[in-house]
Enzyme design. Structure first.
Site, PDB file in Angstrom:
ATOM      1  N   SER A 161       1.042  -1.171  -0.060  1.00  0.00           N
ATOM      2  CA  SER A 161       0.116   0.056   0.028  1.00  0.00           C
ATOM      3  C   SER A 161       0.919   1.110   0.155  1.00  0.00           C
ATOM      4  CB  SER A 161      -0.999   0.089   1.224  1.00  0.00           C
ATOM      5  OG  SER A 161      -1.552  -1.297   1.552  1.00  0.00           O
TER       6      SER A 161
HETATM    7  N1  SAH Z   1       0.257  -4.324   4.307  1.00  0.00           N
HETATM    8  C1  SAH Z   1       0.742  -5.156   3.018  1.00  0.00           C
HETATM    9  C2  SAH Z   1      -0.151  -5.168   1.887  1.00  0.00           C
HETATM   10  C3  SAH Z   1      -0.073  -6.554   1.185  1.00  0.00           C
HETATM   11  S1  SAH Z   1      -1.397  -6.554  -0.087  1.00  0.00           S
HETATM   12  C4  SAH Z   1       2.328  -4.827   2.659  1.00  0.00           C
HETATM   13  O1  SAH Z   1       2.878  -4.050   3.730  1.00  0.00           O
HETATM   14  O2  SAH Z   1       2.967  -5.335   1.918  1.00  0.00           O
HETATM   15  C5  SAH Z   1      -2.548  -7.378   0.890  1.00  0.00           C
HETATM   16  C6  SAH Z   1      -2.097  -8.966   1.054  1.00  0.00           C
HETATM   17  O3  SAH Z   1      -3.330  -9.580   1.682  1.00  0.00           O
HETATM   18  C7  SAH Z   1      -1.913  -9.786  -0.091  1.00  0.00           C
HETATM   19  O4  SAH Z   1      -0.576 -10.138   0.059  1.00  0.00           O
HETATM   20  C8  SAH Z   1      -2.898 -10.892  -0.130  1.00  0.00           C
HETATM   21  O5  SAH Z   1      -2.397 -12.159  -0.589  1.00  0.00           O
HETATM   22  C9  SAH Z   1      -3.407 -10.953   1.068  1.00  0.00           C
HETATM   23  N2  SAH Z   1      -4.603 -11.602   1.454  1.00  0.00           N
HETATM   24  C10 SAH Z   1      -5.789 -11.706   0.728  1.00  0.00           C
HETATM   25  N3  SAH Z   1      -6.866 -12.277   1.316  1.00  0.00           N
HETATM   26  C11 SAH Z   1      -6.209 -12.635   2.442  1.00  0.00           C
HETATM   27  C12 SAH Z   1      -6.779 -13.685   3.603  1.00  0.00           C
HETATM   28  N4  SAH Z   1      -7.828 -14.111   3.282  1.00  0.00           N
HETATM   29  N5  SAH Z   1      -5.887 -14.115   4.452  1.00  0.00           N
HETATM   30  C13 SAH Z   1      -4.495 -13.515   4.488  1.00  0.00           C
HETATM   31  N6  SAH Z   1      -3.978 -12.545   3.658  1.00  0.00           N
HETATM   32  C14 SAH Z   1      -4.840 -12.340   2.656  1.00  0.00           C
END
Ligand code: SAH
Length: 285
Positions: A128
């Site tokens: 993000s």
């Molecule tokens: N805060 C993160 C942003 C990652 S993007 C950072 O700093 O990099 C969001 C993430 O949520 C993705 O990696 C995706 O795989 C994960 N995601 C989506 N659905 C999910 C679920 N049900 N359980 C765990 N992770 C999930």
């Protein structure tokens, strides 16, 4: 499938012979930043003699053609921009200034790490943008349960991704439980955090739809992926007095930030500005 719980990252028992990631940009003895845009491998190797790491070829363009200034200075500019955009929580600004975002993205993207932009982290997911991370963390700080020292208690993060936000959270909370459903990103997150020594961050591999009941109740919950509804498990696992911040699909193709406060009298939802997050998905991959 049961989430796989990994123990907190410990301090490595001995200094690794090869430090894995270089500081960025490279610093020469005498604190002179390397600003060379054209480099020869011989000169780079000669410089590396004085550096505590062995540059890999893939690092060189990022380092030697890099920003030519100390990343702390770049981060403090980013923090000033966040403050100008309205972020006013001191600990959030300090945490954003402390965590080196360039270490969490591919070296080819490192020179964009302090721009206010989301960046790809692999497997179709994104880190993000800093303003959104800061906004969500400030919302958590304004609610949630804090201890006597002013820190949030145990926080659950759904969607570890590259673990950047987990690292920022580690400065604000006593414990961070962060869950990722994609094995490739879970492994990448572990690698990214390995040398950072953040003993209060616990990475979990599993489907975050079910939360992580073992760590409940949570002082706060934050999600980095948006679904059509907030799973009941998250609300159940939130402590009374706790706050949840997550993106929520409000209409097809439209997401907004939602804040949920759990009180003794019930649950209060507040819908805030439009956001754009990757989808919350079930299962693991
Ligand atoms: N805060 C993160 C942003 C990652 S993007 C950072 O700093 O990099 C969001 C993430 O949520 C993705 O990696 C995706 O795989 C994960 N995601 C989506 N659905 C999910 C679920 N049900 N359980 C765990 N992770 C999930």
């Amino acid at each position: 499938m049961k989430p796989l719980v990994k123990p907190p990252f410990g301090v490595p028992s001995k200094t690794p012979s090869v430090a894995v990631r270089p500081s960025f940009p490279a610093r020469l003895p005498g604190d002179v930043a390397l600003t060379t845009t054209k480099f020869s491998l011989t000169a780079a190797r000669a410089a590396a003699v004085a550096l505590p790491w062995e540059p890999r070829k893939s690092h060189l363009p990022g380092i030697f053609g890099g920003l030519g200034m100390d990343s702390r200075a770049i981060r403090s500019r980013m923090v000033s921009r966040l403050a100008a955009q309205g972020i006013s929580d001191g600990p959030v600004l300090a945490a954003m200034g402390a965590v080196e975002r360039h270490r969490f993205v591919d070296s080819a993207l490192a020179n964009q790490a302090y721009e206010d932009t989301s960046l790809p982290i692999g497997l179709g997911q994104t880190i993000s943008k800093p303003s959104v991370v800061a906004r969500m963390l400030e919302l958590l700080q304004q609610g949630g349960l804090h201890d006597a020292s002013g820190k949030l208690g145990r926080v659950l993060e759904i969607g570890t991704g590259c673990a950047y936000q987990a690292a920022v959270l580690s400065h604000l909370a006593t414990e961070v439980y962060s869950m990722e459903r994609l094995r490739g990103l879970y492994d990448k997150a572990r690698e990214n955090l390995r040398l950072l020594r953040l003993p209060n961050v616990h990475l979990l591999f599993g489907d975050g739809m079910n939360g992580f009941p073992k760590g409940a109740p949570y002082a706060a919950i934050i999600a980095a992926a948006g679904g059509e509804a907030i799973p009941d498990a998250w609300i159940d696992q939130l402590a009374v007095g706790g706050r949840l911040v997550a993106p929520l699909q409000t209409a097809p193709g439209t997401q907004s930030l939602v804040v949920i406060d759990k009180t003794r009298h019930g649950v209060r939802h507040t819908l805030l500005e439009a956001v754009h997050f990757v989808p919350l998905k079930s299962g693991i991959g």
